[in-house]
Enzyme design. Sequence first.
Site, short mmCIF file in Angstrom:
data_model
loop_
_atom_site.label_atom_id
_atom_site.label_comp_id
_atom_site.label_asym_id
_atom_site.label_seq_id
_atom_site.Cartn_x
_atom_site.Cartn_y
_atom_site.Cartn_z
NE ARG A 1 16.11 -42.58 -21.51
CZ ARG A 1 15.58 -43.55 -22.23
NH1 ARG A 1 14.57 -43.31 -23.01
NH2 ARG A 1 16.08 -44.76 -22.18
CE LYS B 1 8.73 -61.91 -24.01
NZ LYS B 1 9.05 -60.85 -24.94
N GLY C 1 16.05 -49.40 -17.88
CA GLY C 1 14.76 -50.08 -17.93
C GLY C 1 14.20 -50.37 -16.56
N GLY D 1 17.90 -50.88 -23.57
CA GLY D 1 18.30 -51.68 -24.74
C GLY D 1 19.77 -51.49 -25.07
P1 AMP Z 1 12.06 -57.69 -18.93
O1 AMP Z 1 11.45 -56.60 -19.78
O2 AMP Z 1 12.24 -58.98 -19.64
O3 AMP Z 1 13.28 -57.23 -18.16
O4 AMP Z 1 10.95 -58.01 -17.84
C1 AMP Z 1 10.52 -57.10 -16.87
C2 AMP Z 1 9.16 -57.54 -16.38
O5 AMP Z 1 9.25 -58.86 -15.90
C3 AMP Z 1 8.62 -56.72 -15.24
O6 AMP Z 1 7.49 -56.01 -15.68
C4 AMP Z 1 8.23 -57.75 -14.20
O7 AMP Z 1 6.97 -57.53 -13.63
C5 AMP Z 1 8.21 -59.03 -14.98
N1 AMP Z 1 8.46 -60.21 -14.14
C6 AMP Z 1 9.48 -60.40 -13.29
N2 AMP Z 1 9.36 -61.59 -12.66
C7 AMP Z 1 8.23 -62.15 -13.13
C8 AMP Z 1 7.59 -63.39 -12.87
N3 AMP Z 1 8.07 -64.26 -11.97
N4 AMP Z 1 6.45 -63.67 -13.54
C9 AMP Z 1 5.96 -62.78 -14.44
N5 AMP Z 1 6.53 -61.60 -14.73
C10 AMP Z 1 7.65 -61.28 -14.08
#
Ligand code: AMP
Length: 396
Positions: free
Chosen positions: A39, A200, A353, A376
């Site tokens: 950054r 999510k 991210g 974000g």
């Molecule tokens: P996000 O912040 O929503 O982009 O999520 C990123 C996080 O999702 C990372 O830390 C991953 O470890 C987690 N992740 C990805 N796939 C899975 C899964 N199948 N089950 C649980 N966590 C997950």
Amino acid sequence: MELNKKSIEDVDISGKRVVMRVDFNVPMDDKGRIADKTRITTTLPTIKYLINNGAKTVLMSHLGNPKDGYESSKSLAPICESLCHLLNMDVKFAKDAIGNDTRKMVDDLKGGEVLLLENLRFHSEEKANDPEFAKTLASYGDIYVNDAFGTSHRKHASTYGIGEYLPCVSGFLIEKEIAMLGNALEQPEREFTAILGGAKVSSKIGVINHLLEKVDNIIIGGGMAFTFIKAMGHSIGKSILDEEHINYAREILEMAKKENVNVFLPKDVIVADSFSNDANTKVVDVDGIPEGYMGLDIGPKTCKEFTDVILRSKTIIWNGPMGAFEMPKFAKGTKDVAYAMAQCGGITIVGGGDSARAIDSFGLQSKMTHISTGGGASLAFLEGKSLPGIEILMDR
Ligand code: AMP
């Protein structure tokens, strides 16, 4: 939409006082050292341009989320030190973003000199977008430059409120981010594929809605895929589920059909008996996820299918890992997707991210067309939202 904004090259900055918002919100390790300088380094071209043009430059940033008041672990002092090394010159440091001492340091700046202000968020007025605070920051410059893409989705005093008081232009980093993300969305070479993953569904709804009208293919992996798998009527064991969004997942699949967008979901997954790198694992088809197991990565058939789609695509936007990639046992899906992107020969754009961190860990940074510096902010951009820090920039 936001593509035609004035940049630093469209105005005369020589000898002028320039107040510039940067995003030096770098990760720090537990010894207070900078863990990743990306950054900072990505903003250097704009800072060097200002120096070379004899501007009197005041840099301002936040670091972390301090409450209200000084916190030594969130001081920008170490960043100032790093900046001195990177620029090979003395960068002055103001111990507070406001106050008489800072005002004097700003007034004493000569052409080609740089002053970094202490963490803006030591004043709660920054996040509150307080007009007086914004006015004070604006008083340090004749021109405002925004090069903090990672913070441009925030309506804060230094990213938005300040726009009331000064002519505003973009730095080179924001200009590049807008051009890369904007061109990919508005004039994609086809096939155009979006790859979405992460934990999510809820955090990706806006992106899916917006991209459905634009892409040819959507690849869905990661934890969010299990809500879709559930929506298709399969058991998902202990896999992560966004219960509230099962219906939404169903609607998306129907909408995609209507829009002629191909949706690729996992055909097989790696399941584990616990969320651990030492877990017992097996590969199962998505209609055979056993009770008591959770899906933590995409399986080999899925890796193959996702790779094939990526290799035939000419524009790819990726946001979110395919599995719990922080654990080596569940990193293969994310790695395969990253390698396929590196090989595909098309325009490859990685949202910030976790996907950017994954690309880093595989050493594939140089193989991507663009890795966004804002997680974000790039998500907001992909949702088609107007970003406040870009909104305030003057139109060309
Ligand atoms: P996000 O912040 O929503 O982009 O999520 C990123 C996080 O999702 C990372 O830390 C991953 O470890 C987690 N992740 C990805 N796939 C899975 C899964 N199948 N089950 C649980 N966590 C997950």
